[in-house]
Design an enzyme around this catalytic site. Structure first.
Site, PDB file in Angstrom:
ATOM      1  N   HIS A   8      29.788   0.110  40.192  1.00 22.39           N
ATOM      2  CA  HIS A   8      30.966   0.962  40.435  1.00 22.39           C
ATOM      3  C   HIS A   8      30.490   2.300  40.985  1.00 22.39           C
ATOM      4  O   HIS A   8      30.775   3.352  40.395  1.00 22.39           O
ATOM      5  CB  HIS A   8      31.801   1.189  39.172  1.00 22.39           C
ATOM      6  CG  HIS A   8      32.651   0.022  38.774  1.00 22.39           C
ATOM      7  ND1 HIS A   8      33.159  -0.121  37.502  1.00 22.39           N
ATOM      8  CD2 HIS A   8      33.104  -1.039  39.478  1.00 22.39           C
ATOM      9  CE1 HIS A   8      33.872  -1.234  37.450  1.00 22.39           C
ATOM     10  NE2 HIS A   8      33.860  -1.806  38.632  1.00 22.39           N
ATOM     11  N   HIS A  57      39.482 -12.316  42.566  1.00 27.71           N
ATOM     12  CA  HIS A  57      39.557 -10.862  42.356  1.00 27.71           C
ATOM     13  C   HIS A  57      38.950 -10.205  43.592  1.00 27.71           C
ATOM     14  O   HIS A  57      37.887 -10.625  44.060  1.00 27.71           O
ATOM     15  CB  HIS A  57      38.754 -10.554  41.090  1.00 27.71           C
ATOM     16  CG  HIS A  57      38.567  -9.118  40.753  1.00 27.71           C
ATOM     17  ND1 HIS A  57      39.499  -8.138  41.021  1.00 27.71           N
ATOM     18  CD2 HIS A  57      37.530  -8.492  40.125  1.00 27.71           C
ATOM     19  CE1 HIS A  57      39.033  -6.982  40.575  1.00 27.71           C
ATOM     20  NE2 HIS A  57      37.851  -7.164  40.034  1.00 27.71           N
ATOM     21  N   GLU A  72      37.809  -7.165  44.078  1.00 23.03           N
ATOM     22  CA  GLU A  72      36.790  -6.110  43.998  1.00 23.03           C
ATOM     23  C   GLU A  72      35.535  -6.596  44.725  1.00 23.03           C
ATOM     24  O   GLU A  72      35.181  -7.779  44.691  1.00 23.03           O
ATOM     25  CB  GLU A  72      36.478  -5.755  42.537  1.00 23.03           C
ATOM     26  CG  GLU A  72      35.784  -4.412  42.438  1.00 23.03           C
ATOM     27  CD  GLU A  72      35.793  -3.790  41.043  1.00 23.03           C
ATOM     28  OE1 GLU A  72      36.170  -4.461  40.077  1.00 23.03           O
ATOM     29  OE2 GLU A  72      35.399  -2.606  40.943  1.00 23.03           O
ATOM     30  N   ASP A 124      32.419  -6.645  44.567  1.00 21.67           N
ATOM     31  CA  ASP A 124      31.260  -7.370  44.037  1.00 21.67           C
ATOM     32  C   ASP A 124      31.496  -8.883  44.054  1.00 21.67           C
ATOM     33  O   ASP A 124      30.548  -9.654  43.917  1.00 21.67           O
ATOM     34  CB  ASP A 124      30.899  -6.890  42.625  1.00 21.67           C
ATOM     35  CG  ASP A 124      32.078  -6.801  41.692  1.00 21.67           C
ATOM     36  OD1 ASP A 124      33.199  -6.544  42.140  1.00 21.67           O
ATOM     37  OD2 ASP A 124      31.878  -7.001  40.476  1.00 21.67           O
ATOM     38  N   HIS A 176      40.540  -7.205  35.267  1.00 19.09           N
ATOM     39  CA  HIS A 176      40.925  -5.838  34.989  1.00 19.09           C
ATOM     40  C   HIS A 176      41.621  -5.156  36.168  1.00 19.09           C
ATOM     41  O   HIS A 176      41.823  -3.933  36.142  1.00 19.09           O
ATOM     42  CB  HIS A 176      39.686  -5.022  34.592  1.00 19.09           C
ATOM     43  CG  HIS A 176      38.677  -4.885  35.712  1.00 19.09           C
ATOM     44  ND1 HIS A 176      38.225  -3.672  36.117  1.00 19.09           N
ATOM     45  CD2 HIS A 176      38.108  -5.775  36.524  1.00 19.09           C
ATOM     46  CE1 HIS A 176      37.362  -3.830  37.113  1.00 19.09           C
ATOM     47  NE2 HIS A 176      37.283  -5.098  37.370  1.00 19.09           N
ATOM     48  N   ASP A 235      35.923 -11.489  35.835  1.00 15.95           N
ATOM     49  CA  ASP A 235      35.216 -10.422  35.117  1.00 15.95           C
ATOM     50  C   ASP A 235      35.272 -10.580  33.592  1.00 15.95           C
ATOM     51  O   ASP A 235      34.357 -10.135  32.888  1.00 15.95           O
ATOM     52  CB  ASP A 235      35.796  -9.055  35.492  1.00 15.95           C
ATOM     53  CG  ASP A 235      35.267  -8.551  36.830  1.00 15.95           C
ATOM     54  OD1 ASP A 235      34.114  -8.841  37.168  1.00 15.95           O
ATOM     55  OD2 ASP A 235      36.032  -7.860  37.534  1.00 15.95           O
ATOM     56  N   TYR A 264      30.214  -3.845  28.306  1.00 20.87           N
ATOM     57  CA  TYR A 264      31.120  -4.224  29.396  1.00 20.87           C
ATOM     58  C   TYR A 264      32.578  -4.076  28.933  1.00 20.87           C
ATOM     59  O   TYR A 264      33.415  -3.498  29.623  1.00 20.87           O
ATOM     60  CB  TYR A 264      30.820  -5.679  29.766  1.00 20.87           C
ATOM     61  CG  TYR A 264      31.434  -6.197  31.025  1.00 20.87           C
ATOM     62  CD1 TYR A 264      30.712  -6.186  32.216  1.00 20.87           C
ATOM     63  CD2 TYR A 264      32.708  -6.747  31.038  1.00 20.87           C
ATOM     64  CE1 TYR A 264      31.258  -6.704  33.379  1.00 20.87           C
ATOM     65  CE2 TYR A 264      33.258  -7.259  32.193  1.00 20.87           C
ATOM     66  CZ  TYR A 264      32.526  -7.239  33.359  1.00 20.87           C
ATOM     67  OH  TYR A 264      33.066  -7.745  34.510  1.00 20.87           O
ATOM     68  N   HIS A 301      30.051 -12.331  36.126  1.00 15.56           N
ATOM     69  CA  HIS A 301      28.788 -11.590  35.954  1.00 15.56           C
ATOM     70  C   HIS A 301      28.049 -12.153  34.745  1.00 15.56           C
ATOM     71  O   HIS A 301      28.660 -12.408  33.701  1.00 15.56           O
ATOM     72  CB  HIS A 301      29.037 -10.105  35.664  1.00 15.56           C
ATOM     73  CG  HIS A 301      29.716  -9.368  36.768  1.00 15.56           C
ATOM     74  ND1 HIS A 301      29.112  -9.061  37.956  1.00 15.56           N
ATOM     75  CD2 HIS A 301      30.963  -8.862  36.854  1.00 15.56           C
ATOM     76  CE1 HIS A 301      29.950  -8.406  38.733  1.00 15.56           C
ATOM     77  NE2 HIS A 301      31.092  -8.273  38.085  1.00 15.56           N
TER      78      HIS A 301
HETATM   79 FE1  FEO Z   1      36.119  -6.133  38.875  1.00 12.26          FE
HETATM   80 FE2  FEO Z   1      33.131  -7.645  38.832  1.00 12.26          FE
HETATM   81  O1  FEO Z   1      34.572  -6.795  39.616  1.00 12.26           O
END
Ligand code: FEO
Length: 395
Positions: free
Chosen positions: A23, A79, A81, A83, A145, A164, A192, A225
């Site tokens: 992030h 998602h 995001e 990553d 999230h 996530d 996390y 992850h």
């Molecule tokens: Fe919310 Fe692993 O990205």
């Protein structure tokens, strides 16, 4: 690198051994991380999520070594995001007409990020995608999230792809939960949760209960992850329910910053007072300007009470403490008590400022705080010790 999770279900992601911040610079990842992508083959083939942008070409090249990209029938974007979606532009450049399955909010986010008009297929909770003998069943999971987040369940193999949720920032050559050091795994999992999911705890509880109520068998949970939960996979869901219920341990955390050690001395004397009154309680001290802020936030998450200390500077507080407060306020911790302390030379606003911030952040103030002028002498150190004892009695 790929590995098998079940017959014809493979991990095809990227382990990022070097990652130390995530992030941007916001989240420390001492143990690296992984961006998990999954290839599910049946009569049809689905690819679930991709990897972060710097690894896009490597990822797609590796994937092309595993399967003719044109044989991928469905791209699932749980998602947006970056990553997880970062390799989508490279992938879709090579297979531009393939459908991309995501939520309605996923379309907005993906278009917002990449400005591409891919063949988006919007799915909602309960929608199913047949792969042949098996199906992917989609479940929207907004604010777990991001608003766009979704997860899916693979029938037959009974695998939940949770994105996530249930993740941990760990790089490991052992990508299953039963193969890694358990204390490291749970340290990363709770960090996390504390740093990313705390504000969404209500949604966490609701969504887990919703999925549990479906009474589906779960052989594995594959987050996006870290390691895959295959040994007693629901243990992490039960942990999440515990963490989402205004979690706390019998811990008091004292966090301070200090200019000339006066506020540090107060912190240590308060800690002694707490231990004098209650030897069972865990007391931890952190100088915030010398500590990892995300690790400290995790300790706040575990605490029943925190004490924040800062001397007064320019009628304010030290900037590392201000940064912590900002982070803690955003995370919306609940059911925690707090108080403030600090040294000062003349104007002495810091304790009042800290107390106001703590109240605004949702902590219950135990008292008006402790102030000491100039360097604490014997009298002030005794006062801090007694203050600690009094605090322990109220917690
Ligand atoms: Fe919310 Fe692993 O990205």
């Amino acid at each position: 690198m790929k590995f098998e999770i079940a017959l014809n279900v493979h991990w095809v992601g990227k382990i990022d051994w070097e990652l130390r911040k995530f992030h941007g610079e916001e989240y420390s990842t001492h143990r690296g991380s992984s961006y998990n992508s999954f290839l599910v083959k049946d009569e049809k083939v689905a690819l679930i999520d991709t990897v972060w942008l710097p690894f896009a070409k490597e990822f797609v090249d590796n994937l092309a070594g595993e399967i003719d990209l044109n044989k991928i029938d469905f791209v699932i974007a749980n998602h947006a995001e970056m990553d997880h979606s970062g390799a989508l532009p490279e992938l879709m450049r090579r297979i531009p007409d393939k459908p991309v399955y995501c939520t309605a909010n996923g379309v907005k986010s993906l278009k917002g990020h990449y400005h591409q008009d891919w063949n988006f297929q919007v799915v909602k909770t309960g929608d199913k995608l047949s792969l042949g003998k098996k199906e992917l069943v989609f479940i929207e999971a907004p604010m777990l999230h991001w608003p766009d987040t979704m997860i899916e369940y693979l029938t037959g193999d009974a695998i939940l792809f949770s994105n996530d949720a249930f993740g941990q920032h760990i790089a490991s050559e052992h990508m299953f939960n039963d193969l890694v050091v358990q204390s490291e795994l749970f340290d990363e999992a709770i960090k996390y949760y504390a740093n990313i999911l705390t504000p969404f705890s209500l949604m966490v509880t609701r969504k887990i209960n919703e999925v549990v109520a479906l009474n589906l068998p779960v052989n594995a949970i594959c987050p996006s992850h870290g390691v895959i939960w295959r040994d007693n996979p629901l243990q992490i869901a039960h942990k999440y329910l515990e963490w989402a219920a205004d979690y706390q341990e019998n811990q008091i955390t004292i966090i301070y910053d200090t200019m000339w050690n006066g506020t540090r001395k107060l912190a240590e004397s308060i800690a002694k007072g707490i231990k004098e009154k209650d030897d069972a309680v865990t007391v931890k001290l952190y100088n915030i300007s010398r500590s990892d802020i995300n690790d400290v936030v995790t300790e706040v998450f575990k605490s029943k009470a925190i004490l924040l200390g800062s001397p007064t500077i320019n009628k304010g507080i030290l900037c590392a403490m201000a940064s912590l407060i900002d982070m803690v306020t955003g995370l919306k911790f609940k059911n925690k008590k707090a108080a403030a302390f600090g040294c000062y030379g003349w104007s002495g606003e810091s304790v009042k400022i800290l107390s106001e911030h703590l109240t605004k952040a949702g902590f219950e103030l135990v008292n008006d705080g402790l102030k000491a002028m100039w360097q604490p002498g014997d009298a002030e150190m005794t006062q801090a010790f007694e203050y600690g004892k009094e605090m322990a009695g109220k917690l």
